[in-house]
Design a protein around this motif. Sequence first.
Motif, short mmCIF file in Angstrom:
data_model
loop_
_atom_site.label_atom_id
_atom_site.label_comp_id
_atom_site.label_asym_id
_atom_site.label_seq_id
_atom_site.Cartn_x
_atom_site.Cartn_y
_atom_site.Cartn_z
N UNK A 75 32.61 -66.01 -75.84
CA UNK A 75 32.31 -64.58 -75.87
C UNK A 75 33.16 -63.82 -76.87
N UNK A 76 34.31 -64.34 -77.26
CA UNK A 76 35.14 -63.68 -78.26
C UNK A 76 35.02 -64.32 -79.62
N UNK A 77 34.14 -65.31 -79.77
CA UNK A 77 33.97 -65.96 -81.06
C UNK A 77 33.16 -65.07 -81.98
N UNK A 78 33.66 -64.78 -83.19
CA UNK A 78 32.92 -63.93 -84.11
C UNK A 78 31.53 -64.50 -84.38
N UNK A 79 30.54 -63.61 -84.41
CA UNK A 79 29.20 -64.03 -84.77
C UNK A 79 28.40 -64.63 -83.65
N UNK A 80 28.95 -64.68 -82.43
CA UNK A 80 28.23 -65.26 -81.31
C UNK A 80 27.05 -64.37 -80.92
N UNK A 302 34.61 -58.86 -83.93
CA UNK A 302 33.83 -59.76 -83.08
C UNK A 302 32.50 -60.12 -83.72
N UNK A 303 31.92 -59.18 -84.44
CA UNK A 303 30.63 -59.39 -85.10
C UNK A 303 30.76 -60.06 -86.45
N UNK A 304 31.97 -60.46 -86.81
CA UNK A 304 32.17 -61.17 -88.06
C UNK A 304 32.42 -60.29 -89.26
N UNK A 305 32.56 -58.97 -89.07
CA UNK A 305 32.80 -58.04 -90.16
C UNK A 305 34.30 -57.79 -90.30
N UNK A 306 35.03 -58.86 -90.58
CA UNK A 306 36.50 -58.79 -90.59
C UNK A 306 37.03 -57.81 -91.63
N UNK A 307 36.37 -57.77 -92.78
CA UNK A 307 36.85 -56.91 -93.87
C UNK A 307 36.88 -55.45 -93.43
#
Length: 354
Positions: A75-80, A302-307
């Motif tokens: 549940x905390x993995x980015x892009x899940x 969380x959604x993979x938008x680290x930048x």
Amino acid sequence: MSAEGVVRRAVYARTRGNNSWTRQSCASIRVYCYCFDRERERKTHNTHTRTHHARCDTTAAKGKIHNPRYPYDRACAPGTRRSVAASGRKCSVSQKKNFAKELDLYVNMVQCVSFPGTSARFNNVDITIIRQNVEGEYSMLEHQTTDGVVESLKIVTEENAKRIARYAFEHAINNGRKKVTIVHKANIMKLSDGLFLETARSVGEDYPEIACNDMIVDNACMQLVSNPHQFDMILTSNLYGSVISNVVCGLLGGVGIYSGRNVGENHVIFEPATRNSGHSIAGKNIANPVAMLHAASDMLQHLGLDKYAELIKAGIRGSLRDRVCTPDLGGTATSQEVVASIMKHIEIALQSHQ
């Protein structure tokens, strides 16, 4: 709703309606929102979304699922692939507990890290608190047996104790943590807290690389305010976790800084770490927007938008270093001035990356 809309609602809820600056600030931070596409909530959750659309807006995200040893940290993995929401101050504590139960958000997690520029008793503290979110003292099962007598049920099940413990140790493995401290009151509540403690210890035996100890809750609070550096991760039940989260946030700067998340297998809700409503400062333009912005940053990460998540955090760090902060942190700035300072540092961070 677009990501900009989600963040706008999050910030608006945090400042309780100071809409004049909210529009301006959200327009300025489109830089980390523009690539965030809207998706409908999955059909299986349409009923819930219709019922609660006035309380929080949900946005689903698709992506590649992280693959840890066990599924509990997914549940905390980015892009899940799961539904995501930002929860503001308009939701009462009881409404948030209903969210947790209905969506099976069995984990509440708060990471408390010292920030430069804040007035705190201790520096260089980094504690992650993982708290059972659907059982324990907050099971909301109370009844009056007769006039003047009320009973409240504390529910602890081996199944839920096991999965929260598994989540905690998996999180420790995946995030470089070294020790998990189980906080309990099993010396008095021998059956309920005893079950939680023994189950967590049993799960911990599957992770020999992670040190595991336990501590009675009253002693744990005393140790936190005297020597917080001895703690790395805390695993505890519902009520104790609520108290400990507030204690640690208070030690490191206050309720207006830190964010938290409520995690389940299919949903994640991001929110300020402590669930204070802030009614006494509503409309005064002194509410601290940092906690809600941190929650928005966590959601983007969380959604993979680290930048874009890092841009928000860089802006917050810069503003705190400059001591542009609201009265709860010992400053004199208004909510508008804090957001303006954060935006200035976001622009600086953007220029440095060009």
